[in-house]
Scaffold this motif. Structure first.
Motif, short mmCIF file in Angstrom:
data_model
loop_
_atom_site.label_atom_id
_atom_site.label_comp_id
_atom_site.label_asym_id
_atom_site.label_seq_id
_atom_site.Cartn_x
_atom_site.Cartn_y
_atom_site.Cartn_z
N PHE A 1 0.86 -1.19 0.00
CA PHE A 1 0.00 0.00 0.00
C PHE A 1 0.89 1.23 0.00
O PHE A 1 1.73 1.38 0.90
N TRP A 2 0.70 2.08 -1.01
CA TRP A 2 1.56 3.26 -1.19
C TRP A 2 0.70 4.51 -1.03
O TRP A 2 -0.34 4.64 -1.67
N GLN A 3 1.15 5.39 -0.18
CA GLN A 3 0.47 6.68 -0.01
C GLN A 3 1.47 7.78 -0.31
O GLN A 3 2.49 7.92 0.39
N GLY A 4 1.21 8.55 -1.37
CA GLY A 4 2.13 9.62 -1.77
C GLY A 4 2.08 10.80 -0.81
O GLY A 4 1.02 11.12 -0.26
N GLN A 5 3.22 11.42 -0.61
CA GLN A 5 3.32 12.60 0.26
C GLN A 5 3.99 13.73 -0.50
O GLN A 5 4.88 13.48 -1.32
N SER A 6 3.58 14.98 -0.21
CA SER A 6 4.12 16.11 -0.98
C SER A 6 5.61 16.29 -0.75
O SER A 6 6.32 16.81 -1.62
N ASP A 7 6.14 15.86 0.38
CA ASP A 7 7.58 16.02 0.61
C ASP A 7 8.37 14.83 0.03
O ASP A 7 9.56 14.71 0.24
N ARG A 8 7.66 14.01 -0.70
CA ARG A 8 8.25 12.83 -1.35
C ARG A 8 8.70 11.77 -0.34
O ARG A 8 9.32 10.77 -0.71
N LEU A 9 8.39 11.98 0.94
CA LEU A 9 8.66 10.90 1.91
C LEU A 9 7.39 10.05 1.96
O LEU A 9 6.61 10.08 2.92
N HIS A 10 7.19 9.35 0.87
CA HIS A 10 5.96 8.57 0.72
C HIS A 10 5.91 7.43 1.73
O HIS A 10 6.94 6.96 2.20
N ASP A 11 4.69 7.02 2.03
CA ASP A 11 4.51 5.88 2.95
C ASP A 11 4.31 4.60 2.15
O ASP A 11 3.52 4.58 1.19
N ARG A 12 5.00 3.58 2.55
CA ARG A 12 4.85 2.27 1.89
C ARG A 12 4.75 1.19 2.97
O ARG A 12 5.69 1.01 3.76
N ILE A 13 3.63 0.51 2.99
CA ILE A 13 3.49 -0.62 3.93
C ILE A 13 3.18 -1.86 3.10
O ILE A 13 2.23 -1.89 2.32
N ARG A 14 4.07 -2.83 3.27
CA ARG A 14 3.93 -4.07 2.47
C ARG A 14 3.52 -5.23 3.36
O ARG A 14 4.16 -5.50 4.38
N PHE A 15 2.47 -5.91 2.94
CA PHE A 15 2.08 -7.18 3.58
C PHE A 15 2.68 -8.30 2.73
O PHE A 15 2.69 -8.22 1.50
N ARG A 16 3.15 -9.32 3.39
CA ARG A 16 3.59 -10.52 2.66
C ARG A 16 3.34 -11.73 3.54
O ARG A 16 3.15 -11.60 4.75
N ARG A 17 3.32 -12.89 2.86
CA ARG A 17 3.11 -14.13 3.62
C ARG A 17 4.32 -14.37 4.49
O ARG A 17 5.46 -14.23 4.03
N ALA A 18 4.09 -14.74 5.74
CA ALA A 18 5.20 -15.02 6.64
C ALA A 18 5.95 -16.26 6.16
O ALA A 18 5.34 -17.21 5.69
N LYS A 19 7.30 -16.21 6.23
CA LYS A 19 8.08 -17.40 5.89
C LYS A 19 8.08 -18.31 7.11
O LYS A 19 7.95 -17.84 8.24
N SER A 20 8.27 -19.64 6.85
CA SER A 20 8.25 -20.53 8.01
C SER A 20 9.47 -20.22 8.87
O SER A 20 10.56 -19.94 8.37
N ASN A 21 9.29 -20.25 10.17
CA ASN A 21 10.34 -19.96 11.17
C ASN A 21 10.88 -18.53 11.09
O ASN A 21 11.97 -18.26 11.58
N GLU A 22 10.15 -17.63 10.46
CA GLU A 22 10.64 -16.24 10.38
C GLU A 22 10.52 -15.57 11.75
O GLU A 22 9.52 -15.74 12.45
N LYS A 23 11.54 -14.80 12.11
CA LYS A 23 11.51 -14.10 13.40
C LYS A 23 10.72 -12.79 13.23
O LYS A 23 11.09 -11.94 12.44
#
Ligand SMILES: Cc1cc2nc3c(=O)[nH]c(=O)nc-3n(C[C@H](O)[C@H](O)[C@H](O)COP(=O)(O)O)c2cc1C
Length: 241
Positions: free
Chosen positions: A199-221
């Motif tokens: 999910f990308w949200q643009g910001q006027s100062d170009r410090l855009h927000d990016r939050i990525r969901f992904r499937r957890a890997k097995s045994n991931e910390k």
């Protein structure tokens, strides 16, 4: 910007100065503003907002990238026709360029961009054909003209002229009255089973927000500092813009 005379074919336009200021009513997109801790719920919240934004003409327009087995990519828009826990659905011609590429290589990337909201959603996953029943159901819900159109078109093949299509369309209109068009075997749905949704949200100062969901890997910390635990076996993380 340089200007070329019409007869000048050595075009070289510098558009490096084109930029606009983003005006954002959404402020920053921080983790506490996630509507859901899994990406489908979050997608629904943003998609619904896009649907309620009058300046957005086709909120379900989605750029879909496919590639050959050798990794040569191609991209085109399609319409998103359903989404949920199973994935993201679209319908097309199985014999089209994208259809041939998907038969060789199921990996896809898709992007929906809602410009007035300065928001984008980036989906990566694998595409599978939907069932014949699903494709039939959707085909039968389409307007008569679309049913005829998709039956008339050998999508992505080279044709001599527009006339070729008109002749075929006339033939099919005469052959199949409204309510009696059968879905052609070469036409149907795909579902993208996502492994990553950003999910990308643009910001006027170009410090855009990016939050990525992904499937957890097995045994991931999962440290809840860089990698956060989401719901339904998803994790999420912030990416630098
Ligand atoms: C907004 C928009 C939506 C489109 N939706 C679809 C669609 O849902 N399915 C489809 O097959 N083509 C759709 N098209 C046409 C495709 O972009 C493309 O021209 C066609 O599918 C052939 O692509 P291909 O040669 O890469 O297979 C759409 C085009 C636009 C501009």
């Amino acid at each position: 910007m340089s200007s070329a005379k019409p007869q000048d074919t050595n075009y070289n336009y510098d558009i490096g100065g084109m930029r606009i200021k983003y005006k954002n009513k959404n402020e920053t997109f921080t983790e506490d503003r996630l509507i859901s801790k899994e990406p489908i719920g979050q997608f629904k919240a943003w998609f619904d907002e896009a649907c309620n934004t009058p300046q957005i003409f086709e909120p379900n327009a989605m750029f879909l990238a496919t590639a050959t087995k050798d990794g040569i990519p191609s991209v085109r828009p399609v319409l998103l026709k359903g989404y949920g826990r199973d994935g993201f659905k679209f319908y097309t011609n199985y014999e089209s360029r994208k259809g041939h590429e998907l038969a060789q290589n199921p990996n896809v990337a898709a992007y929906l961009y809602w410009e007035p909201l300065r928001r984008g959603v980036r989906i990566e996953g694998k595409a599978e054909k939907t069932s014949a029943e699903d494709s039939d159901r959707y085909f039968q819900s389409r307007p008569y003209s679309s049913q005829i159109g998709s039956s008339a078109s050998k999508q992505s093949s080279v044709i001599a002229s527009r006339e070729t299509l008109i002749v075929k369309e006339r033939e099919l209109l005469a052959q199949f009255p409204e309510g009696q068009v059968k879905r052609p075997d070469h036409w149907g749905g795909y579902i993208i089973i996502p492994h990553s949704i950003e999910f990308w949200q643009g910001q006027s100062d170009r410090l855009h927000d990016r939050i990525r969901f992904r499937r957890a890997k097995s045994n991931e910390k999962i440290d809840n500092v860089l990698i956060h635990k989401g719901d339904n076996e998803w994790v999420y993380e912030r990416l630098s813009p």
